[in-house]
Write a protein that holds these residues in place. Structure first.
Motif, PDB file in Angstrom:
ATOM      1  N   ILE A   1     -18.183 107.725  12.722  1.00 47.03           N
ATOM      2  CA  ILE A   1     -18.628 109.116  12.600  1.00 47.03           C
ATOM      3  C   ILE A   1     -18.569 109.563  11.144  1.00 47.03           C
ATOM      4  N   TRP A   2     -17.508 109.194  10.442  1.00 52.32           N
ATOM      5  CA  TRP A   2     -17.393 109.574   9.037  1.00 52.32           C
ATOM      6  C   TRP A   2     -18.480 108.900   8.202  1.00 52.32           C
ATOM      7  N   LEU A   3     -18.755 107.619   8.466  1.00 50.90           N
ATOM      8  CA  LEU A   3     -19.803 106.912   7.727  1.00 50.90           C
ATOM      9  C   LEU A   3     -21.181 107.492   8.012  1.00 50.90           C
ATOM     10  N   LEU A   4     -21.448 107.885   9.258  1.00 48.99           N
ATOM     11  CA  LEU A   4     -22.723 108.514   9.583  1.00 48.99           C
ATOM     12  C   LEU A   4     -22.869 109.827   8.829  1.00 48.99           C
ATOM     13  N   GLY A   5     -21.811 110.600   8.772  1.00 55.50           N
ATOM     14  CA  GLY A   5     -21.857 111.861   8.036  1.00 55.50           C
ATOM     15  C   GLY A   5     -22.085 111.654   6.550  1.00 55.50           C
ATOM     16  N   SER A   6     -21.411 110.676   5.971  1.00 53.20           N
ATOM     17  CA  SER A   6     -21.608 110.431   4.542  1.00 53.20           C
ATOM     18  C   SER A   6     -23.014 109.905   4.258  1.00 53.20           C
TER      19      SER A   6
ATOM     20  N   GLU B   1     -10.086 101.715  19.245  1.00 52.53           N
ATOM     21  CA  GLU B   1     -11.404 102.282  19.532  1.00 52.53           C
ATOM     22  C   GLU B   1     -11.571 103.649  18.882  1.00 52.53           C
ATOM     23  N   HIS B   2     -10.511 104.465  18.927  1.00 56.62           N
ATOM     24  CA  HIS B   2     -10.583 105.789  18.328  1.00 56.62           C
ATOM     25  C   HIS B   2     -10.677 105.699  16.806  1.00 56.62           C
ATOM     26  N   LEU B   3      -9.952 104.760  16.218  1.00 59.31           N
ATOM     27  CA  LEU B   3     -10.040 104.561  14.781  1.00 59.31           C
ATOM     28  C   LEU B   3     -11.435 104.111  14.370  1.00 59.31           C
TER      29      LEU B   3
ATOM     30  N   THR C   1     -10.503 112.817  13.265  1.00 62.42           N
ATOM     31  CA  THR C   1     -10.197 111.757  14.229  1.00 62.42           C
ATOM     32  C   THR C   1      -9.324 110.679  13.597  1.00 62.42           C
ATOM     33  N   LEU C   2      -9.665 110.282  12.379  1.00 66.51           N
ATOM     34  CA  LEU C   2      -8.878 109.236  11.711  1.00 66.51           C
ATOM     35  C   LEU C   2      -7.464 109.696  11.414  1.00 66.51           C
ATOM     36  N   THR C   3      -7.312 110.883  10.863  1.00 67.19           N
ATOM     37  CA  THR C   3      -5.968 111.332  10.511  1.00 67.19           C
ATOM     38  C   THR C   3      -5.130 111.623  11.745  1.00 67.19           C
TER      39      THR C   3
END
Length: 110
Positions: free
Chosen positions: A71-76, A63-65, A47-49
């Protein structure tokens, strides 16, 4: 009294040798947390890239960023929790419950 303690210790040793107790559940929670964390990190990075790679200024929605970062922080966080699942079994079980609910809600149970 010492006979009861000896029987108790033999029972604990036999249960540990057979793989009983909480170890299999912790292993399942650990694997579930690690797999879900890696998937969420991948989705967040995609999503970020995707949003940062667009050249049009109107398409770079904040909002998408923000959603990709969350989402990335939740995964990490889930991956880090999977690394310490043996030290915090109750926290790992709670995290696995949350991950299972998220999978059912977002991915239809995959």
């Amino acid at each position: 009294m010492s006979g009861a303690i000896a029987r108790y210790l033999r029972r604990l040793t036999a249960r540990a040798a057979m793989g009983g107790g909480r170890a299999p559940a912790i292993g399942r929670h650990r694997q579930l947390l690690a797999d879900s964390g890696r998937a969420l990190m991948l989705l967040g990075a995609i999503t970020l890239t995707h949003q940062l790679g667009r050249s049009a200024p109107a398409s770079g929605n904040a909002e998408h960023l923000f959603l990709g970062l969350v989402i990335w922080l939740l995964g990490s966080a889930l991956v880090m929790l999977s690394l310490v699942a043996r030290q915090f079994p109750r926290l790992a079980a709670a995290g696995a419950t949350i991950v299972t609910a998220l999978r059912i809600y977002l991915l239809g149970g995959l």
